[in-house]
Design a protein around this motif. Structure first.
Motif, PDB file in Angstrom:
ATOM      1  N   UNK A  39      -8.304   2.140  12.052  1.00 56.70           N
ATOM      2  CA  UNK A  39      -7.790   0.829  11.630  1.00 56.70           C
ATOM      3  C   UNK A  39      -6.401   0.967  11.005  1.00 56.70           C
ATOM      4  N   UNK A  40      -6.207   2.000  10.207  1.00 59.91           N
ATOM      5  CA  UNK A  40      -4.885   2.226   9.595  1.00 59.91           C
ATOM      6  C   UNK A  40      -3.836   2.533  10.660  1.00 59.91           C
ATOM      7  N   UNK A  41      -4.169   3.408  11.604  1.00 59.69           N
ATOM      8  CA  UNK A  41      -3.224   3.726  12.681  1.00 59.69           C
ATOM      9  C   UNK A  41      -2.893   2.495  13.514  1.00 59.69           C
ATOM     10  N   UNK A  42      -3.907   1.677  13.799  1.00 56.75           N
ATOM     11  CA  UNK A  42      -3.674   0.463  14.580  1.00 56.75           C
ATOM     12  C   UNK A  42      -2.755  -0.492  13.824  1.00 56.75           C
ATOM     13  N   UNK A  43      -3.012  -0.666  12.536  1.00 59.89           N
ATOM     14  CA  UNK A  43      -2.184  -1.569  11.725  1.00 59.89           C
ATOM     15  C   UNK A  43      -0.739  -1.091  11.696  1.00 59.89           C
ATOM     16  N   UNK A  44      -0.539   0.198  11.539  1.00 57.03           N
ATOM     17  CA  UNK A  44       0.823   0.749  11.514  1.00 57.03           C
ATOM     18  C   UNK A  44       1.520   0.516  12.850  1.00 57.03           C
ATOM     19  N   UNK A  45       0.798   0.749  13.953  1.00 59.28           N
ATOM     20  CA  UNK A  45       1.434   0.557  15.263  1.00 59.28           C
ATOM     21  C   UNK A  45       1.755  -0.908  15.511  1.00 59.28           C
ATOM     22  N   UNK A  46       0.894  -1.814  15.049  1.00 57.17           N
ATOM     23  CA  UNK A  46       1.170  -3.245  15.228  1.00 57.17           C
ATOM     24  C   UNK A  46       2.352  -3.677  14.368  1.00 57.17           C
ATOM     25  N   UNK A  47       2.448  -3.157  13.163  1.00 63.70           N
ATOM     26  CA  UNK A  47       3.600  -3.485  12.312  1.00 63.70           C
ATOM     27  C   UNK A  47       4.898  -2.964  12.919  1.00 63.70           C
ATOM     28  N   UNK A  48       4.860  -1.765  13.476  1.00 66.55           N
ATOM     29  CA  UNK A  48       6.052  -1.218  14.152  1.00 66.55           C
ATOM     30  C   UNK A  48       6.454  -2.099  15.331  1.00 66.55           C
ATOM     31  N   UNK A  49       5.466  -2.541  16.119  1.00 71.52           N
ATOM     32  CA  UNK A  49       5.757  -3.416  17.263  1.00 71.52           C
ATOM     33  C   UNK A  49       6.343  -4.737  16.784  1.00 71.52           C
ATOM     34  N   UNK A  50       5.840  -5.234  15.673  1.00 74.56           N
ATOM     35  CA  UNK A  50       6.352  -6.493  15.138  1.00 74.56           C
ATOM     36  C   UNK A  50       7.808  -6.348  14.692  1.00 74.56           C
ATOM     37  N   UNK A  51       8.128  -5.246  14.046  1.00 70.32           N
ATOM     38  CA  UNK A  51       9.510  -5.004  13.614  1.00 70.32           C
ATOM     39  C   UNK A  51      10.430  -4.895  14.830  1.00 70.32           C
ATOM     40  N   UNK A  52       9.985  -4.174  15.872  1.00 72.16           N
ATOM     41  CA  UNK A  52      10.802  -4.055  17.094  1.00 72.16           C
ATOM     42  C   UNK A  52      11.034  -5.435  17.716  1.00 72.16           C
ATOM     43  N   UNK A  53       9.998  -6.261  17.728  1.00 70.02           N
ATOM     44  CA  UNK A  53      10.143  -7.605  18.298  1.00 70.02           C
ATOM     45  C   UNK A  53      11.127  -8.432  17.480  1.00 70.02           C
ATOM     46  N   UNK A  54      11.042  -8.349  16.164  1.00 70.73           N
ATOM     47  CA  UNK A  54      11.962  -9.108  15.316  1.00 70.73           C
ATOM     48  C   UNK A  54      13.412  -8.669  15.540  1.00 70.73           C
ATOM     49  N   UNK A  56      14.592  -7.451  18.366  1.00 75.98           N
ATOM     50  CA  UNK A  56      14.985  -7.995  19.671  1.00 75.98           C
ATOM     51  C   UNK A  56      15.319  -9.479  19.562  1.00 75.98           C
ATOM     52  N   UNK A  57      14.560 -10.195  18.742  1.00 76.80           N
ATOM     53  CA  UNK A  57      14.834 -11.632  18.556  1.00 76.80           C
ATOM     54  C   UNK A  57      16.199 -11.822  17.899  1.00 76.80           C
ATOM     55  N   UNK A  58      16.493 -10.995  16.894  1.00 78.16           N
ATOM     56  CA  UNK A  58      17.797 -11.105  16.226  1.00 78.16           C
ATOM     57  C   UNK A  58      18.950 -10.754  17.159  1.00 78.16           C
ATOM     58  N   UNK A  59      18.694  -9.863  18.123  1.00 72.76           N
ATOM     59  CA  UNK A  59      19.740  -9.463  19.067  1.00 72.76           C
ATOM     60  C   UNK A  59      19.850 -10.408  20.266  1.00 72.76           C
ATOM     61  N   UNK A  60      18.918 -11.342  20.385  1.00 68.64           N
ATOM     62  CA  UNK A  60      18.924 -12.259  21.541  1.00 68.64           C
ATOM     63  C   UNK A  60      20.092 -13.224  21.449  1.00 68.64           C
ATOM     64  N   UNK A  64      16.124 -18.982  25.362  1.00 68.49           N
ATOM     65  CA  UNK A  64      15.308 -18.512  26.489  1.00 68.49           C
ATOM     66  C   UNK A  64      14.950 -17.033  26.322  1.00 68.49           C
ATOM     67  N   UNK A  65      15.921 -16.234  25.883  1.00 65.44           N
ATOM     68  CA  UNK A  65      15.643 -14.818  25.650  1.00 65.44           C
ATOM     69  C   UNK A  65      14.610 -14.641  24.539  1.00 65.44           C
ATOM     70  N   UNK A  66      14.732 -15.446  23.499  1.00 63.68           N
ATOM     71  CA  UNK A  66      13.776 -15.365  22.386  1.00 63.68           C
ATOM     72  C   UNK A  66      12.368 -15.685  22.872  1.00 63.68           C
ATOM     73  N   UNK A  67      12.244 -16.702  23.724  1.00 62.81           N
ATOM     74  CA  UNK A  67      10.918 -17.054  24.260  1.00 62.81           C
ATOM     75  C   UNK A  67      10.323 -15.911  25.075  1.00 62.81           C
ATOM     76  N   UNK A  68      11.156 -15.261  25.883  1.00 66.51           N
ATOM     77  CA  UNK A  68      10.682 -14.140  26.705  1.00 66.51           C
ATOM     78  C   UNK A  68      10.228 -12.988  25.800  1.00 66.51           C
ATOM     79  N   UNK A  69      11.029 -12.687  24.777  1.00 70.35           N
ATOM     80  CA  UNK A  69      10.680 -11.603  23.853  1.00 70.35           C
ATOM     81  C   UNK A  69       9.371 -11.912  23.140  1.00 70.35           C
ATOM     82  N   UNK A  70       9.233 -13.147  22.680  1.00 67.70           N
ATOM     83  CA  UNK A  70       7.999 -13.523  21.981  1.00 67.70           C
ATOM     84  C   UNK A  70       6.796 -13.491  22.922  1.00 67.70           C
ATOM     85  N   UNK A  71       6.976 -13.946  24.139  1.00 68.99           N
ATOM     86  CA  UNK A  71       5.868 -13.948  25.101  1.00 68.99           C
ATOM     87  C   UNK A  71       5.410 -12.519  25.405  1.00 68.99           C
ATOM     88  N   UNK A  72       6.371 -11.625  25.609  1.00 66.18           N
ATOM     89  CA  UNK A  72       6.017 -10.220  25.865  1.00 66.18           C
ATOM     90  C   UNK A  72       5.300  -9.610  24.663  1.00 66.18           C
TER      91      UNK A  72
END
Length: 128
Positions: A39-54, A56-60, A64-72
């Motif tokens: 559970x701890x490893x999963x939470x860490x990986x999900x938080x890392x994915x969330x930071x990467x997504x954020x 990408x959103x800031x760099x969009x 339309x790009x933001x929607x694609x990033x959020x959908x992925x």
């Protein structure tokens, strides 16, 4: 009680495999430790994915790009949670079965039935 020390030294606790019963507590604790680590490893990986997504959103450059990033991100998140549930189920299958106790003299009743007494009525006057 006065017990001589030489008698105590000769006695030793039985090893787990020598006991006439199984010790499900140790197995349960091992599985709980594995579940917690997973559970701890999963939470860490999900938080890392969330930071990467954020990031990408800031760099969009467009909405339309933001929607694609959020959908992925949502698609990956759903896949990750689906996989994690499968792993957790496998861990839970490693738990020992719980003891099945026969119902007491009053049977298996909800708290409301016990509060109503032996009349068989639920609180509020409804029959059970």
């Amino acid at each position: 009680m006065n017990v001589p020390s030489h008698k105590i030294q000769k006695e030793h606790p039985a090893a787990a495999d020598e006991l006439p019963f199984q010790m499900p507590l140790m197995q349960t604790m091992q599985v709980c430790v594995e579940i917690w680590g997973e559970a701890c490893n999963f939470t860490i990986s999900r938080l890392d994915a969330n930071v990467r997504t954020q990031r990408k959103i800031l760099d969009s450059g467009s909405l339309d790009e933001i929607q694609v990033v959020q959908w992925r991100h949502v698609e990956k998140m759903m896949d990750d949670y689906h996989d994690e549930v499968g792993r957790m189920i496998k861990y839970c299958q490693g738990l020992p079965e719980t003891a099945q106790f026969p119902p007491g003299a009053s049977g298996n009743q909800t708290a409301g039935h016990r509060a109503a007494g032996d009349s068989g009525k639920r609180p509020g006057g409804q029959a059970g």
